[in-house]
Scaffold this active site. Structure first.
Site: not given
Ligand SMILES: *Cc1c(COP(=O)(O)O)cnc(C)c1O
Length: 381
Positions: A160, A188, A225
């Protein structure tokens, strides 16, 4: 102290942040689905048909037809036997890891894994090991020394903060050679990589690699995302999903997401698969941006994803660059330690398929100024 800025507009490419109109290169809405009329319309229809809230947890009376349909569609999308919908990615990760592991087991993680994966590993009570970022040999070295009953190796699909991608075939081979289990969190990658948006797994499968339930046992995706909503899913074998339904506390003891939201996500899932142009357009922007930054003498981390990190090193410099961009009407966040390792403070640009050519050119102008700042600082030091 970190500060929150307040958004007074919908998430999008032009936003109102703390009263200022700015062009945003700062959201994870990679495909631009958060404001897509079909997704919004599906949410509306879901509200009309199912009300505002689910009213209960999944095991009591909150598991509704939209949740169930979404799970079946996700299983088909990922090529897994079953999928399970969670209210957030953080909960999915903590839930899976703490359900699968106990104190006699071991968890092995890439050093740059998302915080939720690190937390899940720590909360599980299992022996906790980390390996150097993307370093398969280091991973093999760690696995050889482990004596625990169950070994779970965990990696982000796309990282990320850096935007680079895990070598899933390499990981899968190393993990099965050591009788471990592999878990990939592709928050992502889903929607962004692979011809149909199937993520990092689809990307590698297209190169002829096999990544199924046999060698990649736990696959996690999120809806916050590229899907433009919020929530998450875990996909895998019948046994994995049934185990989670029976024992995963962050799944069991929480209210199900509103069914209307599941309806919106189902529409996102259709658009993710159908609208290939969104991925193609993103890929073009990314490659033009990289060429430009390289010509300006800026240091980019290797990444073919919408996450592009421009490493400036010094925390103050990164903050100053971000502030200068903001004054020019561009919102690009500065990411600093402890979110990233010391000495690698950076600007983090994220692209979305809804960015227009004009907005893109405005960003390139902004990067010229950032390059000036960076090079003048370099000379001074
Ligand atoms: C954003 C993210 C999460 C968390 O997900 P949420 O639904 O926002 O709690 C978990 N793992 C990764 C790699 C992320 O980028």
């Amino acid at each position: 102290m970190r500060q929150r800025r307040t958004l007074y507009s919908p998430q999008g490419s032009e936003i109102i942040l703390d009263g200022e109109h700015v062009t945003s290169f700062c959201s994870n809405d990679y495909l631009g689905l958060a404001g897509h009329p079909d997704v919004v319309q599906a949410f509306h229809a879901g509200l009309d048909n199912f009300g505002a809230g689910s009213g209960a947890s999944h095991l009591v009376s909150g598991h509704s037809a939209p949740h169930h349909a979404l799970e079946e569609e996700l299983a088909a999308f990922t090529g897994r036997s079953r999928a399970l919908v969670f209210s957030s990615g953080y909960m999915a990760n903590v839930g899976v890891i703490t359900t699968l592991l106990g104190k006699d087991d071991a968890v092995v993680e890439d050093r740059l894994n998302h915080a939720s994966l690190l937390d899940g590993g720590l909360f599980s009570g299992a022996a906790f090991k980390r390996y150097a970022h993307l370093d398969n040999e280091a991973l093999a070295g760690v696995l050889e020394k482990i004596t625990g009953k169950r070994k779970l190796v965990i990696s982000d699909g796309v990282f990320s903060m850096d935007g680079d991608m895990a070598n899933l075939p390499g990981l899968a081979a190393t993990v099965s050679a050591h009788d471990g289990l592999l878990m990939i969190d592709d928050a992502h990658g889903f929607g962004v990589l692979g011809d149909n948006g199937g993520g990092t797994v689809a990307y590698w499968q297209q190169q002829g690699h096999i990544l199924d339930e046999e060698n990649l046992q736990v696959l996690v995706g999120t809806f916050g995302k590229a899907f433009g909503s919020s929530g998450a899913f875990v996909a895998g074998s019948e046994e994995l999903i049934e185990t989670l339904i029976q024992f995963c506390r962050p799944y069991i003891y929480t209210t199900a997401m509103p069914p209307a939201q599941a309806e919106a996500i189902r529409t996102s899932l259709r658009l993710v698969q159908k609208d290939r142009w969104r991925r193609e357009y993103l890929a073009q922007m990314i490659s033009r941006f990289r060429t430009n930054c390289e010509e300006l003498g800026l240091t980019l981390l290797p990444s073919m994803t919408p996450i592009q990190a421009i490493v400036l090193g010094d925390v103050d410099l990164a903050l100053e660059a971000s502030e200068q961009l903001f004054e020019d009407g561009l919102f690009v966040s500065a990411i600093r330690p402890p979110t990233v390792p010391a000495g690698t403070a950076r600007l983090r640009v994220t692209f979305s398929a809804i960015h227009t050519e004009d907005q893109f050119l405005k960003l390139l102008d902004g990067m010229v100024k950032v390059a000036h700042l960076y090079h003048s600082r370099e000379q001074a030091s």
